[in-house]
Design an enzyme around this catalytic site. Structure first.
Site, PDB file in Angstrom:
ATOM      1  N   GLU A  83       1.542   1.922   9.921  1.00 34.83           N
ATOM      2  CA  GLU A  83       0.290   1.659   9.976  1.00 34.83           C
ATOM      3  C   GLU A  83      -0.307   2.737  10.527  1.00 34.83           C
ATOM      4  O   GLU A  83      -1.383   2.298  11.787  1.00 34.83           O
ATOM      5  CB  GLU A  83      -0.098   0.169  10.729  1.00 34.83           C
ATOM      6  N   ASP A  98       0.841  10.839  15.317  1.00 32.99           N
ATOM      7  CA  ASP A  98      -0.045  11.942  14.920  1.00 32.99           C
ATOM      8  C   ASP A  98      -1.438  11.800  14.243  1.00 32.99           C
ATOM      9  O   ASP A  98      -2.315  12.215  14.387  1.00 32.99           O
ATOM     10  CB  ASP A  98       0.840  13.033  14.534  1.00 32.99           C
ATOM     11  N   LEU A 135       0.960  -1.236  -0.051  1.00 30.85           N
ATOM     12  CA  LEU A 135      -0.090   0.057  -0.033  1.00 30.85           C
ATOM     13  C   LEU A 135       1.027   1.310   0.089  1.00 30.85           C
ATOM     14  O   LEU A 135       0.753   2.149  -0.788  1.00 30.85           O
ATOM     15  CB  LEU A 135      -0.908  -0.015   1.067  1.00 30.85           C
ATOM     16  N   HIS A 162       3.786   8.357  -0.966  1.00 36.10           N
ATOM     17  CA  HIS A 162       2.201   8.438  -0.499  1.00 36.10           C
ATOM     18  C   HIS A 162       2.152   7.383   0.807  1.00 36.10           C
ATOM     19  O   HIS A 162       2.191   6.356   0.742  1.00 36.10           O
ATOM     20  CB  HIS A 162       1.235   8.013  -1.401  1.00 36.10           C
TER      21      HIS A 162
END
Length: 400
Positions: free
Chosen positions: A371, A375, A138, A143
């Site tokens: 994961e 924050d 992922l 990103h």
């Protein structure tokens, strides 16, 4: 590491809430870890290697897909059992738990929930035994906290899909047999595909230089015009919500796992405080040491109650993503703090491999980030209680 003397702290008699099966599953995992992993974990951590020979053992104790139905090779246990196994694994090392939770929650879970019957029968039994290992693609180089911005994509070429892109920070990647990869189709919609090792154009270079999770293999996933058979697309769900639901399962396991690391650090610190003498008395007799120990066991007990209740909610299908997020953030934070305090109680010995606190501390610096960063999880809770997202200017559409 010295002889593994671990016994779990249970200040509020949490064991009374567990079934006999829960305790048997936990104790079996603990005995296996003490015998097979504790004696070798420091060597693998220092050498930055993963002990490949333990994979079948992880399968035997039910660490791969504990909740997967027996029809597909799993033990069909409940969510609390899954949590307890993750707790025992991370009590030893976060890298060990990472390997198991990726296999369970990020590979087996999406195939079980969103795969075709053919995909389930093809992959799940071998994944459950450790004969086959998977990884989850992922996160991308550009990103991380914004997975919706991914650029990995696939095109429909008629009789197959053509996959291009790259994923980064992927646990198990260097030795994975399959990867559950999330990519956008030509309309920009996110889908999951099962990519198999050996497909032309697919490579998994290992990442080096880590000072954390050193006993866990981490790599990249590179896709250069990879031809993926159409039957490898997960048909059951698409959109960002699909991979995020997998992360819910993984974060649940992390909440239990990080608690295990905290319990291990406390257990060692308590024992050391009774054995180590200074000024002719055990250091545990000093007020400041007792303050540290009292705060540790208080935070552990609160986390145990939080995590057990979350397990009940998961069993009932009622746990929300935000509740899981809170538990992951809280438990990793308290584990980090306890590891640091335990290291101080051990003085100079605390930085050596004779004790595990320094290794836990370094590992947890990864766990607090992966994961969902600390924050971001705070902002998930903030959004949940206010209804206003603070980490983006628009509400994310999980259906895209």
């Amino acid at each position: 590491m010295a002889t593994d003397l671990y016994t779990h702290p249970d200040y509020f008699n949490m064991d009374d809430l567990l079934t006999d099966e829960h305790k048997l599953i936990r104790d079996t995992a603990r005995a296996w870890v003490k015998k097979e992993v504790s004696p070798i974990i420091d060597e693998h951590y220092e050498n930055a290697t993963f002990p490949m020979h333990i994979l079948s053992g992880l399968g035997e104790i039910g660490a791969f897909g504990p909740y997967i139905p027996t029809k597909y090779g799993g033990p069909e246990l409940d969510q609390i059992s899954y949590g307890l196994i993750m707790q025992e694994l991370e009590r030893c090392d976060s890298g060990l738990r990472s390997t198991a939770s990726v296999q369970s929650s990020l590979v087996m879970y999406p195939i079980w929930k969103y795969g075709s019957e053919e995909q389930k029968m093809k992959y799940l039994p071998k994944l459950a035994t450790g004969e086959m290992i998977g990884c989850f693609g992922l996160t991308e180089p550009d990103h991380g906290s914004n997975p919706a911005g991914m650029i990995t994509n696939f095109k429909d070429m008629g009789d197959h899909y053509l996959l291009n892109g790259a994923k980064m920070w992927i646990s198990n990647a260097p030795f994975a047999d399959i990867a559950v990869v999330w990519a956008k189709n030509e309309e920009g919609r996110i889908h999951g595909l099962v990519v198999e090792r050996g497909m032309e154009g697919f490579s998994t270079p290992e990442m080096h230089g880590k000072l954390s999770l050193r006993a866990s293999a981490t790599g990249e996933l590179i896709f250069e015009n990879v031809k993926v058979p159409k039957e490898n697309l997960l048909p059951g769900r698409s959109g960002l919500g699909a991979p995020l639901s997998c992360l819910d399962s993984a974060r649940f396991g992390i909440a239990w796992g990080a608690l295990g690391a905290a319990m291990d650090c406390y257990d060692q610190a308590l024992r050391y405080s009774k054995e180590r003498t200074q000024f002719n008395v055990p250091i545990g007799s000093f007020q400041l040491i007792q303050k540290k120990l009292a705060e540790m066991i208080t935070e552990i007990t609160k986390a145990q109650l939080l995590t057990f209740r979350l397990g009940q909610l998961r069993n009932e299908g009622k746990a929300t993503s935000a509740q899981i997020s809170m538990a992951k953030r809280n438990n990793v934070e308290i584990a980090l703090n306890i590891a640091r305090e335990a290291r101080q109680i051990h003085g100079g010995m605390g930085i050596t491999s004779e004790y595990s606190m320094m290794r836990h501390m370094a590992n947890l610096e990864s766990v607090v980030t992966y994961e969902g960063t600390h924050d971001i999880h705070l902002l998930i809770t903030g959004m949940d209680v206010t209804g206003i997202p603070a980490f983006t200017r628009e509400m994310p559409d999980l259906n895209k």
